[in-house]
Design a protein around this motif. Sequence first.
Motif, PDB file in Angstrom:
ATOM      1  N   TYR A 119     -14.493   5.192  -3.161  1.00 54.26           N
ATOM      2  CA  TYR A 119     -14.432   4.420  -1.909  1.00 54.26           C
ATOM      3  C   TYR A 119     -15.776   3.748  -1.612  1.00 54.26           C
ATOM      4  O   TYR A 119     -15.823   2.563  -1.251  1.00 54.26           O
ATOM      5  CB  TYR A 119     -14.038   5.343  -0.760  1.00 54.26           C
ATOM      6  N   THR A 130      -0.163   8.874  -5.967  1.00 49.47           N
ATOM      7  CA  THR A 130      -1.304   9.535  -5.328  1.00 49.47           C
ATOM      8  C   THR A 130      -0.830  10.696  -4.472  1.00 49.47           C
ATOM      9  O   THR A 130      -1.486  11.746  -4.400  1.00 49.47           O
ATOM     10  CB  THR A 130      -2.074   8.521  -4.460  1.00 49.47           C
ATOM     11  N   PHE A 147       0.816  -1.215   0.000  1.00 56.36           N
ATOM     12  CA  PHE A 147       0.000   0.000   0.000  1.00 56.36           C
ATOM     13  C   PHE A 147       0.850   1.266   0.000  1.00 56.36           C
ATOM     14  O   PHE A 147       0.523   2.248  -0.677  1.00 56.36           O
ATOM     15  CB  PHE A 147      -0.950   0.002   1.205  1.00 56.36           C
ATOM     16  N   PHE A 152       0.719   4.180  -2.799  1.00 59.24           N
ATOM     17  CA  PHE A 152       0.372   5.563  -2.444  1.00 59.24           C
ATOM     18  C   PHE A 152       1.442   6.544  -2.898  1.00 59.24           C
ATOM     19  O   PHE A 152       1.142   7.581  -3.499  1.00 59.24           O
ATOM     20  CB  PHE A 152       0.159   5.671  -0.935  1.00 59.24           C
ATOM     21  N   GLU A 169      -9.880   1.056  -0.222  1.00 59.88           N
ATOM     22  CA  GLU A 169      -8.787   2.028  -0.184  1.00 59.88           C
ATOM     23  C   GLU A 169      -7.781   1.788  -1.303  1.00 59.88           C
ATOM     24  O   GLU A 169      -7.098   2.716  -1.742  1.00 59.88           O
ATOM     25  CB  GLU A 169      -8.096   1.993   1.180  1.00 59.88           C
ATOM     26  N   TYR A 170      -7.704   0.561  -1.801  1.00 58.37           N
ATOM     27  CA  TYR A 170      -6.758   0.263  -2.873  1.00 58.37           C
ATOM     28  C   TYR A 170      -7.170   0.922  -4.193  1.00 58.37           C
ATOM     29  O   TYR A 170      -6.318   1.247  -5.021  1.00 58.37           O
ATOM     30  CB  TYR A 170      -6.606  -1.249  -3.060  1.00 58.37           C
ATOM     31  N   HIS A 171      -8.472   1.086  -4.390  1.00 60.62           N
ATOM     32  CA  HIS A 171      -8.927   1.752  -5.617  1.00 60.62           C
ATOM     33  C   HIS A 171      -8.438   3.203  -5.669  1.00 60.62           C
ATOM     34  O   HIS A 171      -8.241   3.759  -6.756  1.00 60.62           O
ATOM     35  CB  HIS A 171     -10.448   1.713  -5.707  1.00 60.62           C
ATOM     36  N   ILE A 172      -8.256   3.820  -4.508  1.00 55.67           N
ATOM     37  CA  ILE A 172      -7.819   5.215  -4.463  1.00 55.67           C
ATOM     38  C   ILE A 172      -6.368   5.352  -4.927  1.00 55.67           C
ATOM     39  O   ILE A 172      -6.008   6.319  -5.601  1.00 55.67           O
ATOM     40  CB  ILE A 172      -7.958   5.785  -3.029  1.00 55.67           C
ATOM     41  N   VAL A 173      -5.535   4.378  -4.562  1.00 57.71           N
ATOM     42  CA  VAL A 173      -4.098   4.502  -4.828  1.00 57.71           C
ATOM     43  C   VAL A 173      -3.651   3.735  -6.073  1.00 57.71           C
ATOM     44  O   VAL A 173      -2.496   3.842  -6.467  1.00 57.71           O
ATOM     45  CB  VAL A 173      -3.276   4.036  -3.604  1.00 57.71           C
ATOM     46  N   PHE A 200     -13.152  11.021  -4.821  1.00 55.03           N
ATOM     47  CA  PHE A 200     -12.546   9.998  -3.961  1.00 55.03           C
ATOM     48  C   PHE A 200     -13.617   9.250  -3.170  1.00 55.03           C
ATOM     49  O   PHE A 200     -13.549   8.033  -3.006  1.00 55.03           O
ATOM     50  CB  PHE A 200     -11.535  10.631  -3.007  1.00 55.03           C
ATOM     51  N   GLY A 215      -9.973  -4.380  -0.769  1.00 49.07           N
ATOM     52  CA  GLY A 215     -10.270  -3.224   0.060  1.00 49.07           C
ATOM     53  C   GLY A 215     -10.506  -1.974  -0.764  1.00 49.07           C
ATOM     54  O   GLY A 215      -9.758  -1.702  -1.713  1.00 49.07           O
TER      55      GLY A 215
END
Length: 404
Positions: A298, A269, A252, A256, A318-322, A294, A316
């Motif tokens: 999420y 990111t 992660f 990021f 949160e992985y789509h964000i990064v 964002f 998870g």
Amino acid sequence: MKFLRDLLDKQKPLFQKGGKLENLYYAFEAGETFLFTPKHTNAIKGAQVKDAIDLKRMMITVVIAMIPCLLFGIYNTGHQHFLATGQTAGLWEDFGPKALLGLQLVLPIVIVAYAAGGAVEAAFAVIRKHPINEGFLVTGMLIPLVVPATLPLWQVALATVFAVIIAKEVFGGTGMNILNVAMTARAFLYFAYPAQISGDQVWTYLGDKAPVDGFSGATALAVAYNAGVEGETVNSALATHNSAIGAGLFDFANLFIGWIPGSIGETSTLMALIGAVILVATGVASWKIIVSGFAGAYLMGLIMNIFAVNEYMAMGPEYHIVMGGLAFGVVFMATDPVSAAQTEIGKWIYGLLIGVLTVIIRVTNPAYPEGIMLAVLFMNVFAPLIDYYVVKANKKRRLQRATV
């Protein structure tokens, strides 16, 4: 600079009315105002209201906000090459050679994009007899940042020309385009030359060197999708991917920060968020679009978790964000003031749907592992409709209050 100023003043009569090169005046004027402050004065007398920001200052602010992504992308391009070919394992080892290699690969793409797009802008300015505006300052930087460093330069030029003409000039130029120009260029490349902008072989420059045994150039999105298809957990697939060049490539923290293969400016990111702070602090971009973009990604990731039928859907949120270019797309593409929604409520809806659609496209359609491109273009088309219904609903509420 005085020599240059004198030279321009000497040649200027040739381009003014009655001169031999009168038809090229606006091309000359563009070069002159790029180098020196215009000498134009307002003939209107009396009190005037002046805005503290103009188009040129706005465009320059966006370019400044993209510099962290550009600098990071240059170094990461060289770093991924050295890592894949086994020349180094440390992040900061061989800093100079890595930066130099990245510069050699990225700088020509930036120059070609600006040259090709600038030529089109100049041609249309001469044909339409209007000054060249500064809108392409941003587009000329965005296009290089959303393509891989291995992309042939002629494709960069072709995509830039196509996007500027089809997505911008046919609608009337800067301020009139419906679609984001840089995303249009990427979409053109994706559908016209998919072999050069998709797959596992285009994201890491190898040159004439052989990769280490076991190396794969797949991006994190491709690894996550294949894990879902093959039944392996996404976390396990990400943890073991490219173990030959070091464990934790897709953990992660790396995702990021951006130490992963991908498009030149989209991997980090962190750098995109730094750009977001600059844009929001200067009032250039809407924080509502960024936050809702964002949030939409999420929330859709959470929904996918609830109805998970494979490992990719269970990943998870949160992985789509990064992963991929979501952060870069939300910060620099979705916030384009021309193609985005204009109403305040509309901005929340517009950004939310971009995030939602990005995850849906990623998870459900293997042909488009990076969903932000189609999500932004799709919502560009619907942005006027969103604003229409927001304004209509506001009118309805005001009329009801007026008649009570």
